[in-house]
Design an enzyme around this catalytic site. Sequence first.
Site, PDB file in Angstrom:
ATOM      1  N   THR A  20       0.973  -1.191   0.066  1.00  0.00           N
ATOM      2  CA  THR A  20       0.196  -0.073  -0.185  1.00  0.00           C
ATOM      3  C   THR A  20       0.860   1.090   0.047  1.00  0.00           C
ATOM      4  O   THR A  20       1.759   1.477   1.082  1.00  0.00           O
ATOM      5  CB  THR A  20      -1.073   0.176   1.363  1.00  0.00           C
ATOM      6  OG1 THR A  20      -1.644  -1.144   1.266  1.00  0.00           O
ATOM      7  CG2 THR A  20      -1.759   1.217   1.469  1.00  0.00           C
ATOM      8  N   GLU A  40      -6.955 -10.014   7.076  1.00  0.00           N
ATOM      9  CA  GLU A  40      -6.277 -10.736   7.842  1.00  0.00           C
ATOM     10  C   GLU A  40      -7.295 -11.661   8.266  1.00  0.00           C
ATOM     11  O   GLU A  40      -8.378 -11.093   8.937  1.00  0.00           O
ATOM     12  CB  GLU A  40      -5.293 -10.056   8.853  1.00  0.00           C
ATOM     13  CG  GLU A  40      -4.111  -9.619   8.441  1.00  0.00           C
ATOM     14  CD  GLU A  40      -3.098  -9.025   9.235  1.00  0.00           C
ATOM     15  OE1 GLU A  40      -3.129  -9.236  10.382  1.00  0.00           O
ATOM     16  OE2 GLU A  40      -2.141  -8.302   8.822  1.00  0.00           O
ATOM     17  N   ILE A  70     -20.507  -1.728  10.885  1.00  0.00           N
ATOM     18  CA  ILE A  70     -21.029  -0.719  11.633  1.00  0.00           C
ATOM     19  C   ILE A  70     -21.478  -1.376  12.985  1.00  0.00           C
ATOM     20  O   ILE A  70     -22.382  -1.172  13.780  1.00  0.00           O
ATOM     21  CB  ILE A  70     -22.311  -0.190  11.299  1.00  0.00           C
ATOM     22  CG1 ILE A  70     -23.539  -1.263  10.692  1.00  0.00           C
ATOM     23  CG2 ILE A  70     -22.221   0.823  10.175  1.00  0.00           C
ATOM     24  CD1 ILE A  70     -24.886  -0.646  10.482  1.00  0.00           C
ATOM     25  N   CYS A 102      -3.263  -2.106   9.037  1.00  0.00           N
ATOM     26  CA  CYS A 102      -3.506  -1.234   7.793  1.00  0.00           C
ATOM     27  C   CYS A 102      -4.308   0.026   8.131  1.00  0.00           C
ATOM     28  O   CYS A 102      -4.102   1.157   7.877  1.00  0.00           O
ATOM     29  CB  CYS A 102      -4.389  -2.242   7.004  1.00  0.00           C
ATOM     30  SG  CYS A 102      -3.663  -3.339   6.177  1.00  0.00           S
TER      31      CYS A 102
HETATM   32  N1  LIG Z   1      -1.303  -7.276   6.275  1.00  0.00           N
HETATM   33  C1  LIG Z   1      -2.430  -6.974   5.683  1.00  0.00           C
HETATM   34  O1  LIG Z   1      -3.652  -7.262   6.060  1.00  0.00           O
HETATM   35  C2  LIG Z   1      -2.436  -6.165   4.450  1.00  0.00           C
HETATM   36  C3  LIG Z   1      -3.402  -5.946   3.634  1.00  0.00           C
HETATM   37  C4  LIG Z   1      -3.436  -5.294   2.048  1.00  0.00           C
HETATM   38  C5  LIG Z   1      -2.360  -4.544   2.111  1.00  0.00           C
HETATM   39  N2  LIG Z   1      -1.275  -4.800   3.027  1.00  0.00           N
HETATM   40  C6  LIG Z   1       0.011  -3.852   2.472  1.00  0.00           C
HETATM   41  O2  LIG Z   1       0.831  -4.656   2.044  1.00  0.00           O
HETATM   42  C7  LIG Z   1       2.276  -4.215   2.581  1.00  0.00           C
HETATM   43  C8  LIG Z   1       2.859  -5.509   3.375  1.00  0.00           C
HETATM   44  O3  LIG Z   1       2.226  -5.765   4.438  1.00  0.00           O
HETATM   45  P1  LIG Z   1       2.575  -7.012   5.363  1.00  0.00           P
HETATM   46  O4  LIG Z   1       1.569  -6.993   6.434  1.00  0.00           O
HETATM   47  O5  LIG Z   1       2.773  -8.090   4.409  1.00  0.00           O
HETATM   48  O6  LIG Z   1       4.028  -6.630   5.938  1.00  0.00           O
HETATM   49  P2  LIG Z   1       4.939  -7.543   6.739  1.00  0.00           P
HETATM   50  O7  LIG Z   1       5.526  -6.657   7.645  1.00  0.00           O
HETATM   51  O8  LIG Z   1       4.046  -8.647   7.355  1.00  0.00           O
HETATM   52  O9  LIG Z   1       5.854  -8.353   5.820  1.00  0.00           O
HETATM   53  C9  LIG Z   1       6.851  -7.300   4.922  1.00  0.00           C
HETATM   54  C10 LIG Z   1       8.026  -8.273   4.905  1.00  0.00           C
HETATM   55  O10 LIG Z   1       8.954  -7.640   3.758  1.00  0.00           O
HETATM   56  C11 LIG Z   1      10.369  -8.040   4.414  1.00  0.00           C
HETATM   57  N3  LIG Z   1      11.289  -7.004   3.463  1.00  0.00           N
HETATM   58  C12 LIG Z   1      11.332  -5.915   4.009  1.00  0.00           C
HETATM   59  N4  LIG Z   1      12.474  -5.329   3.130  1.00  0.00           N
HETATM   60  C13 LIG Z   1      12.794  -6.414   2.102  1.00  0.00           C
HETATM   61  C14 LIG Z   1      13.628  -6.159   1.216  1.00  0.00           C
HETATM   62  N5  LIG Z   1      14.324  -5.148   0.897  1.00  0.00           N
HETATM   63  N6  LIG Z   1      13.749  -7.363   0.537  1.00  0.00           N
HETATM   64  C15 LIG Z   1      12.861  -8.407   0.687  1.00  0.00           C
HETATM   65  N7  LIG Z   1      12.015  -8.319   1.808  1.00  0.00           N
HETATM   66  C16 LIG Z   1      12.124  -7.421   2.397  1.00  0.00           C
HETATM   67  C17 LIG Z   1      10.150  -8.020   5.669  1.00  0.00           C
HETATM   68  O11 LIG Z   1      11.247  -8.599   6.234  1.00  0.00           O
HETATM   69  C18 LIG Z   1       8.670  -8.704   6.094  1.00  0.00           C
HETATM   70  O12 LIG Z   1       8.866 -10.310   5.961  1.00  0.00           O
HETATM   71  C19 LIG Z   1       1.896  -3.025   3.442  1.00  0.00           C
HETATM   72  O13 LIG Z   1       2.287  -2.013   2.406  1.00  0.00           O
HETATM   73  C20 LIG Z   1       0.579  -3.052   3.892  1.00  0.00           C
HETATM   74  O14 LIG Z   1      -0.105  -2.046   4.137  1.00  0.00           O
HETATM   75  C21 LIG Z   1      -1.254  -5.398   3.856  1.00  0.00           C
END
Ligand SMILES: NC(=O)c1ccc[n+]([C@@H]2O[C@H](COP(=O)([O-])OP(=O)(O)OC[C@H]3O[C@@H](n4cnc5c(N)ncnc54)[C@H](O)[C@@H]3O)[C@@H](O)[C@H]2O)c1
Length: 439
Positions: free
Chosen positions: A121, A158, A256, A266
Amino acid sequence: MNIGVIGSGYVGLVVAACFAEMGNSVKCVDIDEFKIQQLKEGIIPIYEPGLDILVKENYNKETLHFTTDIEAILSVSEIVFIAVGTPMGKDGSADLKFVLQVAKSIGENMQHHLVIVDKSTVPVGTADKVRETIQKSLNERNSNLTFDVVSNPEFLKEGAAIKDFMHPDRVVVGANDESSMELMRNLYAPFTVSNDRFIGMDIRSAEMTKYAANAMLATKISFINEIANICEKVGADVNYVRTGIGSDKRIGYQFIYPGCGYGGSCFPKDVQALINIANNHGYNPKLISSVESVNKAQKKVLFSKLTKQLGEDLNGKTIAVWGLSFKPETDDMRESASIELIQSIVKAGGKVSAYDPKAIHEAQFYLKDIEVNYCNDKYTALEAADALILITEWKEFRSPDFDLMQSKMNGYLFIDGRNQFKTDFIESKGFKYVQIGVS
Ligand SMILES: NC(=O)c1ccc[n+]([C@@H]2O[C@H](COP(=O)([O-])OP(=O)(O)OC[C@H]3O[C@@H](n4cnc5c(N)ncnc54)[C@H](O)[C@@H]3O)[C@@H](O)[C@H]2O)c1
């Protein structure tokens, strides 16, 4: 298709496992060596229903691979997803350092034409920054390789992530060229066979769609919480009001439910990031700023209900807490209402006994400086408790054994942060029942 996924967290792992399940060859990379080692050993670092089976099956079939070597995945992939974290920066903006680090190493290591997909995001305009960063690295290599950058925000929840990804309400893709759009359409075709839910648009609109969606959902939550607080003042019952307004199709029943404020990885950060984006463009987003401040205040509501019943000084009191994660079916503790509540109870002198089906390990990290008696089951947490506070509506809290509860507890105060029960029913079991939005 040969797919690379950079970042193996919640989103990266789900995306990778689901694409692999559809017959693609997916290579997942992460900088966290321990996480990659665990994944190779079949240990899934997060709790997400169904994910462990999907990951293990596809890993064993060799349709899903794990590595820490980004170069290895770029050499065989035609499409690469960036799914790294975009945490909240000090000023509330989305911190793009991980995304741009990845962009830099893509530029340094790519060996043929690639379609790069922003799955994280990210604020409007990030695709341009990713493109510039990759191009800069390519220029430094004197390389004339070509690439496209596409936006494909993720809408999974999630706790229901696999279902959401396999059966999406929509797939939003922003692309500036037809060939990348076509590639994305083909990639997602297996997920939208029964009903074409693919929505193509320009990149900036796709980036904005994700923030708009989360801001809308957060608005619904803050709206009903504000209505709940007014209900308490005027002697109305928000449980009736909620059903009364939800029956209007234009409003609907979803999102709601009154509660103790939204949390998770998020909504809090994305709402804050949208405020920051708007401010940076000279616009004051009054409504969205209020959504955020209503939520901050709502996280204090359960504690004030507790002190209203037991007094400000909680010395000598034991408070049982059921549920720690920010919502059921996940062990994610990020921004959970339980954190602030437990900190406040302990600061007021009280003791906390807590139980959560999946999140205790994570809670120990988020509350590492706070003494909490973590329990293995929900009834043990009630021993000698003066009050019970329900934070997370896990299914196992829906039909507890009230006689057993009473036999364990000292005082029969039940504060329900999720309004799960009817007041008459709980009071017939001998408890004083306190809900949100009911005076
Ligand atoms: N968690 C959710 O429910 C959800 C839903 C929709 C969107 N998002 C978005 O998706 C994105 C990821 O969220 P997440 O919850 O999966 O995060 P997270 O923290 O669970 O995972 C991110 C991963 O990226 C890895 N990482 C960081 N730098 C890196 C690099 N240079 N090379 C390789 N790996 C690297 C980290 O070690 C980590 O394992 C965010 O922008 C979040 O806002 C999350």
